[in-house]
Scaffold this active site. Structure first.
Site, mmCIF file in Angstrom:
data_model
loop_
_atom_site.group_PDB
_atom_site.id
_atom_site.type_symbol
_atom_site.label_atom_id
_atom_site.label_comp_id
_atom_site.label_asym_id
_atom_site.label_seq_id
_atom_site.Cartn_x
_atom_site.Cartn_y
_atom_site.Cartn_z
ATOM 1 N N TYR A 32 54.646 33.547 33.903
ATOM 2 C CA TYR A 32 55.153 32.217 34.226
ATOM 3 C C TYR A 32 54.078 31.369 34.876
ATOM 4 O O TYR A 32 53.005 31.857 35.237
ATOM 5 C CB TYR A 32 56.402 32.313 35.110
ATOM 6 C CG TYR A 32 56.138 32.667 36.565
ATOM 7 C CD1 TYR A 32 55.766 33.947 36.945
ATOM 8 C CD2 TYR A 32 56.265 31.706 37.565
ATOM 9 C CE1 TYR A 32 55.541 34.263 38.290
ATOM 10 C CE2 TYR A 32 56.047 32.010 38.905
ATOM 11 C CZ TYR A 32 55.685 33.292 39.261
ATOM 12 O OH TYR A 32 55.453 33.588 40.571
ATOM 13 N N LYS A 147 50.219 36.390 36.466
ATOM 14 C CA LYS A 147 51.386 35.730 37.060
ATOM 15 C C LYS A 147 52.635 36.235 36.336
ATOM 16 O O LYS A 147 53.220 35.549 35.483
ATOM 17 C CB LYS A 147 51.236 34.201 36.993
ATOM 18 C CG LYS A 147 52.108 33.461 38.014
ATOM 19 C CD LYS A 147 51.590 32.068 38.263
ATOM 20 C CE LYS A 147 52.528 31.210 39.098
ATOM 21 N NZ LYS A 147 52.840 31.701 40.440
ATOM 22 N N GLU A 179 47.011 38.132 50.086
ATOM 23 C CA GLU A 179 47.637 36.816 49.892
ATOM 24 C C GLU A 179 49.023 36.866 50.504
ATOM 25 O O GLU A 179 49.403 37.859 51.115
ATOM 26 C CB GLU A 179 47.690 36.457 48.396
ATOM 27 C CG GLU A 179 48.480 37.423 47.547
ATOM 28 C CD GLU A 179 48.539 37.029 46.063
ATOM 29 O OE1 GLU A 179 48.318 35.852 45.739
ATOM 30 O OE2 GLU A 179 48.833 37.912 45.246
ATOM 31 N N LEU A 203 46.632 36.522 43.134
ATOM 32 C CA LEU A 203 46.757 35.489 42.102
ATOM 33 C C LEU A 203 45.696 34.417 42.338
ATOM 34 O O LEU A 203 45.543 33.944 43.466
ATOM 35 C CB LEU A 203 48.151 34.858 42.177
ATOM 36 C CG LEU A 203 48.425 33.879 41.039
ATOM 37 C CD1 LEU A 203 48.802 34.623 39.774
ATOM 38 C CD2 LEU A 203 49.504 32.885 41.405
HETATM 39 N N1 PDD Z 1 53.758 30.974 43.448
HETATM 40 N N2 PDD Z 1 50.032 33.980 45.130
HETATM 41 C C1 PDD Z 1 51.283 34.255 44.713
HETATM 42 C C2 PDD Z 1 51.750 35.674 44.728
HETATM 43 C C3 PDD Z 1 52.121 33.214 44.260
HETATM 44 O O1 PDD Z 1 53.343 33.502 43.811
HETATM 45 C C4 PDD Z 1 51.639 31.878 44.291
HETATM 46 C C5 PDD Z 1 52.460 30.715 43.836
HETATM 47 C C6 PDD Z 1 50.325 31.639 44.753
HETATM 48 C C7 PDD Z 1 49.732 30.250 44.794
HETATM 49 O O2 PDD Z 1 49.359 29.818 43.511
HETATM 50 P P1 PDD Z 1 49.350 28.264 43.120
HETATM 51 O O3 PDD Z 1 48.497 27.591 44.120
HETATM 52 O O4 PDD Z 1 48.770 28.243 41.760
HETATM 53 O O5 PDD Z 1 50.786 27.763 43.188
HETATM 54 C C8 PDD Z 1 49.554 32.715 45.154
HETATM 55 C C9 PDD Z 1 54.606 29.982 42.854
HETATM 56 C C10 PDD Z 1 54.580 28.641 43.509
HETATM 57 C C11 PDD Z 1 55.992 30.551 42.670
HETATM 58 O O6 PDD Z 1 56.070 31.734 42.360
HETATM 59 O O7 PDD Z 1 56.985 29.821 42.802
#
Ligand code: PDD
Length: 287
Positions: A32, A147, A179, A203
């Site tokens: 996703y 992801k 993270e 991620l």
């Molecule tokens: N999640 N690490 C993890 C495990 C995450 O699920 C997310 C973001 C990030 C940050 O990535 P980005 O800056 O590209 O949003 C890091 C999204 C927002 C979610 O699962 O809803």
């Protein structure tokens, strides 16, 4: 009622249905993206599509659409839904197979689902006072750069944080902070921003990359290096970053104060720069 996209059609959310034999449902066999849009313009779409491709490669699933077609669908979805600021959720699974079998089906018909939701401003209180976080063991697999929709470990971590009256869980693996449950992390030590390097244990966040880019442009010192648990606990500032929550200052970790217990000076500078960037995007000056 929100309009969503499912397998080639735009339709009302309550009419979007997927088979119980979908491998996304049975195995979490899908990937996703979450993409924010400000003033109906998608932030860093090219980078999000590139990460989607990397995630698909990571689970050996072909990309069902070209980047041009993705761009068209996602912009149509933004146009069909209410609100200047929205965030799009994109999910691609290995689709419906004739029976439940762990191995891939001979023929794959992807399930493609995209949904837009209103992107509400980050609550003022979180920005003014900061948020609390806890630390937890990182019990996830070794492919956290994908992801994947299989988010059970992340779900459990976030729930544990919520039950501890905290907004996020910071994950620790082999003495290093990787993270958050749904965010990347930065710390500030003696004025220098630090975030862990990309790799299989986290991620590669699009917000993270944008912050590093903006920091460099503004000559704010920043490095990508591992963050030990010791560094984390003694940092002057800790931030969590994500597409939907932007940059949030963490002022308490496991019940102990970080820095002086208030959002720090470096965070203040960076959040201003980030808001400027969003306004430039609204005016169509950046992507
Ligand atoms: N999640 N690490 C993890 C495990 C995450 O699920 C997310 C973001 C990030 C940050 O990535 P980005 O800056 O590209 O949003 C890091 C999204 C927002 C979610 O699962 O809803």
């Amino acid at each position: 009622m929100q309009t969503v996209y499912l397998n080639g059609k735009f339709l009302p959310l309550d009419q979007a249905q997927v088979s119980v034999l979908d491998r996304g449902f049975l195995f979490g066999d899908g990937v996703y993206e979450v993409i924010p849009a400000y003033g109906r313009r998608l932030l860093r779409l090219g980078e999000h599509l590139r990460r989607l491709q990397d995630s698909l490669n990571g689970i050996r699933l072909s990309n069902p659409l070209s980047d041009e077609y993705w761009t068209e669908i996602l912009n149509d979805l933004i146009a069909k839904n209410a609100g200047e600021d929205q965030y799009i959720y994109v999910q691609v699974t290995r689709g419906v197979a004739p029976k439940r079998d762990h191995a891939f089906p001979a023929q794959v018909r992807h399930t493609i689902f995209c949904m837009s939701s209103p992107l509400k401003p980050v609550p003022k209180q979180e920005l003014q006072q900061g948020i609390a976080a806890i630390t937890l063991d990182d019990i996830r697999w070794h492919a956290c750069n994908i992801k994947s929709t299989a988010l059970l470990a992340n779900v459990l971590a976030r729930q544990q944080a919520v039950e501890a009256n905290a907004a996020e869980a910071i994950l620790l693996r082999d003495g290093l902070a990787t993270e958050g449950a749904a965010s990347n992390i930065f710390i500030v030590i003696k004025g220098v921003m630090v975030t862990p390097p990309k790799g299989p244990l986290l991620l590669p966040g699009i917000t993270r990359d944008l912050i590093l880019e903006l920091a460099q442009k503004s000559s704010m010192p920043c490095v990508e290096r591992e963050i030990s648990e010791q560094d984390l606990r003694h940092a002057d500032e800790i931030w969590m970053t994500s597409s939907t929550r932007e940059i949030l200052p963490i002022v308490a970790l496991d019940g102990k104060t970080i820095g002086d217990g208030k959002p720090g000076a470096v965070w203040h500078r960076m959040i201003d720069i980030y808001q400027d960037y969003k306004n430039q995007l609204r005016r169509g000056e950046v992507s």
